[in-house]
Design a protein around this motif. Structure first.
Motif, PDB file in Angstrom:
ATOM      1  N   GLN A 213       0.835  -1.203   0.000  1.00  0.00           N
ATOM      2  CA  GLN A 213       0.000   0.000   0.000  1.00  0.00           C
ATOM      3  C   GLN A 213       0.874   1.258   0.000  1.00  0.00           C
ATOM      4  N   ASP A 214       1.937   1.253   0.793  1.00  0.00           N
ATOM      5  CA  ASP A 214       2.865   2.388   0.812  1.00  0.00           C
ATOM      6  C   ASP A 214       3.578   2.531  -0.530  1.00  0.00           C
TER       7      ASP A 214
ATOM      8  N   GLN B  74      -9.284 -12.332  -1.745  1.00  0.00           N
ATOM      9  CA  GLN B  74     -10.131 -11.150  -1.862  1.00  0.00           C
ATOM     10  C   GLN B  74      -9.673 -10.013  -0.965  1.00  0.00           C
ATOM     11  N   SER B  75      -9.113 -10.312   0.219  1.00  0.00           N
ATOM     12  CA  SER B  75      -8.688  -9.253   1.130  1.00  0.00           C
ATOM     13  C   SER B  75      -7.552  -8.438   0.526  1.00  0.00           C
TER      14      SER B  75
ATOM     15  N   ALA C 143      -7.848  -4.449  -0.456  1.00  0.00           N
ATOM     16  CA  ALA C 143      -6.931  -3.529   0.205  1.00  0.00           C
ATOM     17  C   ALA C 143      -6.099  -2.720  -0.784  1.00  0.00           C
ATOM     18  N   LEU C 144      -5.784  -3.288  -1.935  1.00  0.00           N
ATOM     19  CA  LEU C 144      -4.811  -2.674  -2.830  1.00  0.00           C
ATOM     20  C   LEU C 144      -5.393  -2.061  -4.099  1.00  0.00           C
ATOM     21  N   ALA C 145      -6.483  -2.605  -4.596  1.00  0.00           N
ATOM     22  CA  ALA C 145      -6.896  -2.279  -5.963  1.00  0.00           C
ATOM     23  C   ALA C 145      -7.816  -1.068  -6.042  1.00  0.00           C
ATOM     24  N   ASP C 146      -7.594  -0.254  -7.071  1.00  0.00           N
ATOM     25  CA  ASP C 146      -8.572   0.771  -7.430  1.00  0.00           C
ATOM     26  C   ASP C 146      -9.782   0.110  -8.079  1.00  0.00           C
TER      27      ASP C 146
ATOM     28  N   GLU D  25     -15.187  -0.993  -4.166  1.00  0.00           N
ATOM     29  CA  GLU D  25     -16.359  -0.670  -3.356  1.00  0.00           C
ATOM     30  C   GLU D  25     -17.653  -1.067  -4.055  1.00  0.00           C
ATOM     31  N   ASN D  26     -17.757  -0.791  -5.350  1.00  0.00           N
ATOM     32  CA  ASN D  26     -18.983  -1.125  -6.078  1.00  0.00           C
ATOM     33  C   ASN D  26     -19.199  -2.634  -6.145  1.00  0.00           C
TER      34      ASN D  26
END
Length: 386
Positions: free
Chosen positions: A197-198, A215-216, A220-223, A240-241
């Motif tokens: 992430q950093d 999936q986690s 956590a990482l993907a746009d 999110e969608n």
């Protein structure tokens, strides 16, 4: 199988030339009737600075897509482009892509600094600049103090950091990560996830394609997440969608393990609906179905997506509680997963309740669904599996 979502958010449409383009790419192994389709009609665009996760079970085609982009396999159909340049027939070394794999693939006889320098030397970077670029890459992943060690003298997480440094040293515009955390234990995986992430923040112009079945990691990482199945792209949208309003039963089940309850639409008003399931009438969220499908209408058959963590357990005396029998209870540390036979519903429900819940098998409890109870999803059509 329905076509994947094609909204602007899903396709990554932008004025600038995409960093990565898969244009109807197909990969087949073998010939004639014995040929196996490893990737079929795969189309995807990834913008500069964007991270897209290819998520799916084993054999879904996600690693094949990455290999086609890296040049490790030759597409049997379609084209691959990087920043507008057709690279379908180029060798891997001429594509300028950074690649990180789960097995690290470090040279065991080379020290860390030489492993990281390998790609630079292959690209004929002047010797005077190699040392500088190696130092920058190792500093970026926190491994500068380990430059003189051999791979066997490093932990798994440290070896993976070196593999990432080697990929970054060539300053790629595209970084491919193929299950980079799969070989690590749970604690190291979480630590590396934070570091990735950093890394994304430190490389704002680098497009990343991240292959995973976890999936986690994808959330956590993907746009955006591209969900794959049976060598095809099933759904693609923002993380999110896809989580909040999954467009298909497969994505709902694979991304978050949702309960899928068969139902019939009775009334729709905007994005609100009332549905019947078994002997129950429930309120549901009714997002517009995917492109090319009709809006929800009365008597449409669908599935109600109910996330296990939204199901609350109480007593049968509570208002709106549905009587249910506990079929199994499995403690998972932070939660206990209950499998429930709910009076009036046609399928069993899974519920994740906090902590170590004391519910004996055979006990009767009250199940309280959220309001709305879940999101409507189109029922699979024809021979499509859910």
């Amino acid at each position: 199988m329905s076509a994947p979502s094609t909204s602007v958010a899903a396709t990554g449409t932008a004025d600038a030339e995409p960093a990565i383009v898969f244009d109807r790419v197909g990969v087949r192994y073998g010939r004639g009737r014995k040929a196996t389709a490893a990737l079929t009609d795969f189309t995807l665009r990834v913008a500069a600075g964007e991270t897209v996760a290819l998520l799916g079970p084993s054999g879904s085609g996600k690693s094949t897509a990455l290999k086609a982009l890296a040049g490790f396999v030759r597409p049997s159909a379609g084209a691959v482009r990087l920043s507008g340049r057709d690279v379908t027939d180029l060798s891997p070394a001429k594509r300028g892509i950074g690649v990180v794999v789960q097995s690290y693939a470090l040279f065991p006889h080379m020290r860390v600094r030489d492993n990281v320098a390998f790609g630079l030397r292959a690209h004929r970077v002047p010797r005077g600049r190699v040392r500088e670029r190696v130092g920058e890459a190792l500093e970026m992943v926190g491994m500068a103090a380990y430059a003189d060690r051999l791979p066997r003298e490093l932990s798994g997480g440290q070896q993976q950091r070196v593999a990432i440094a080697r990929a970054l040293a060539i300053r790629p515009k595209v970084l491919l990560l193929d299950e980079p955390l799969a070989a690590l234990d749970a604690q190291l995986r979480q630590s590396m996830l934070t570091e990735l992430q950093d890394l994304r923040k430190a490389l704002p112009d680098t497009a990343m394609l991240y292959v995973t079945h976890d999936q986690s990691e994808a959330l956590a990482l993907a746009d955006r997440i591209a969900v794959m199945r049976d060598a095809r792209l099933v759904d693609i949208d923002t993380a999110e969608n896809l989580w909040r309003r999954p467009p298909s039963s497969f994505t709902a089940a694979f991304l978050g393990g949702a309960n899928l309850v068969p139902c019939t639409v009775k009334h729709v008003s905007g994005t609100a609906a009332f549905v019947t399931s078994g002997t129950r009438t429930l309120r549901a969220e009714a997002p517009t179905p995917g492109v090319g499908q009709l809006d929800w209408a009365p008597d449409d058959e669908g599935l109600l997506c109910v996330r296990p963590h939204t199901v609350r357990i109480g007593t049968t005396a509570e208002r709106e509680a549905l009587p249910a029998t506990v079929l199994s209870a499995v403690w998972r540390g932070a939660t206990t997963r209950l499998r429930l036979d709910v009076n009036g519903l046609p399928v069993e429900l899974l519920a994740d309740v906090p902590g170590q819940a004391d519910h004996a098998v055979g006990a009767v409890v009250g199940v309280l669904l959220p309001d709305p109870a879940g999101v409507l999803i189109p029922a699979p059509v024809g021979g499509e599996r859910g």
